[in-house]
Design an enzyme around this catalytic site. Structure first.
Site, short mmCIF file in Angstrom:
data_model
loop_
_atom_site.label_atom_id
_atom_site.label_comp_id
_atom_site.label_asym_id
_atom_site.label_seq_id
_atom_site.Cartn_x
_atom_site.Cartn_y
_atom_site.Cartn_z
N HIS A 122 0.87 -1.17 0.00
CA HIS A 122 0.00 0.00 0.00
C HIS A 122 0.91 1.23 0.00
O HIS A 122 1.80 1.35 0.83
CB HIS A 122 -0.92 0.00 1.22
N HIS A 132 -0.44 -6.75 -5.30
CA HIS A 132 -0.46 -8.02 -4.57
C HIS A 132 0.27 -9.07 -5.41
O HIS A 132 0.16 -9.07 -6.64
CB HIS A 132 -1.90 -8.47 -4.32
N THR A 135 2.96 -16.65 -4.56
CA THR A 135 3.12 -17.95 -5.21
C THR A 135 3.33 -18.99 -4.11
O THR A 135 3.85 -18.67 -3.04
CB THR A 135 4.31 -17.99 -6.20
#
Length: 296
Positions: A122, A132, A135
């Site tokens: 952010h 965002h 994995t």
């Protein structure tokens, strides 16, 4: 468990840590180089690193990870880059969820192992998009798979930024088959949709889950390339927008959009639900939430 699978799990866990280190270093460099704007005189942001542990009812070792969070930086208002490797036995609710997704034998043998990286940023400047990326690899005695992706979440949209972000994703996916990028883009558009608001969370990206082609090496390489795409997709957009002047109205727009982001993560996000249901550190699971948000 075979020696081969044990080696594969170790390689996956090591890769997620390597990727984490690359991203943390790049983000701290970005902080060092921010010498203009309203936060230029503030200390360059640095990550605070905390060890996390997965809790179990009997107190047995169930793995953990590192939670790395930067707050109040020159560029990043809040960013978290977490890695974890956890294992143990899935609870009933998690078993049911896995069985519903078609995971074989999960009720008969609910042992699991999971490792991954999760990132949410952010930004201070409303013209810089939130982002965002995650994995992961998941293993049970009867199955394994990979998942993850990345998506851009601007509150003030720029078509050229969206085009750049998607072009880099496509560039990294095309070596794995030119039909893959359209597939994972469509999956992201569906997954990051907020039904109760009737809109997407952001401008999309790529997303996959339950990836098991039968070729572990190929799927692991694909997962690595999704991770490798992140910095070249995100950093140039941030470099372009980080010195753009903003107004109070721009900041208000950002805070309202963060409310949408928080709603999605708390209501729909599969990773949030899994992390809380399996006893992982709640602060690490919820690090994706913005530092400030607003609802109208």
């Amino acid at each position: 468990m075979s020696d081969q699978m044990q080696d594969q799990k170790s390689r996956a866990s090591a890769w997620f840590e390597e990727l984490r280190n690359q991203i943390v270093a790049a983000f701290e460099d970005l902080e060092n180089n921010q010498n203009t704007g309203p936060f230029a005189d503030a200390p360059a942001g640095r990550f605070e690193v905390t060890n996390t542990k997965r809790s179990t009812d009997d107190g047995s070792d169930a793995g953990g990870g590192l939670m790395s969070v930067m707050r109040g930086g020159r560029v990043f208002e809040k960013v978290g880059v977490n890695i974890s490797t956890v294992y143990g036995t899935l609870g009933v609710a998690a078993q049911q969820a896995m069985a519903a997704r078609g995971v074989p034998g999960i009720k008969e043998d609910p042992r699991f192992w999971a490792s991954g990286i999760s990132l949410v940023a952010h930004m201070q400047n409303p013209h810089c998009p939130a982002v965002h990326m995650n994995t992961r690899m998941f293993w049970t005695p009867n199955a394994w798979w990979f998942g993850g992706g990345s998506d851009l979440n601007p509150c003030i949209e720029y078509d050229e930024d969206t085009a750049h972000f998607h072009a880099i994703q496509k560039q990294h996916l095309d070596p794995h088959g030119e039909d893959l990028y359209p597939e994972l883009k469509a999956w992201a558009d569906e997954y990051f949709y907020v039904p109760h608001r009737g809109r997407a969370r952001g401008v999309g990206g790529i997303f996959m889950d339950d990836r098991n082609s039968g070729d572990w090496e190929a799927d692991f390489t694909l997962t690595q390339d999704i991770g490798r795409a992140f910095l070249p997709a995100f950093l140039p957009v941030t470099e372009k927008r980080r010195n753009t002047e903003w107004s109070d109205a721009d900041k208000d727009t950002q805070l309202v959009h963060r409310g949408l982001y928080a709603e999605y993560n708390l209501v729909y996000d599969r990773g949030t639900k899994f992390g809380l249901a399996t006893g992982h550190d709640a602060n690490a699971v919820l690090m994706s939430l913005p530092p400030m948000a607003k609802w109208v």
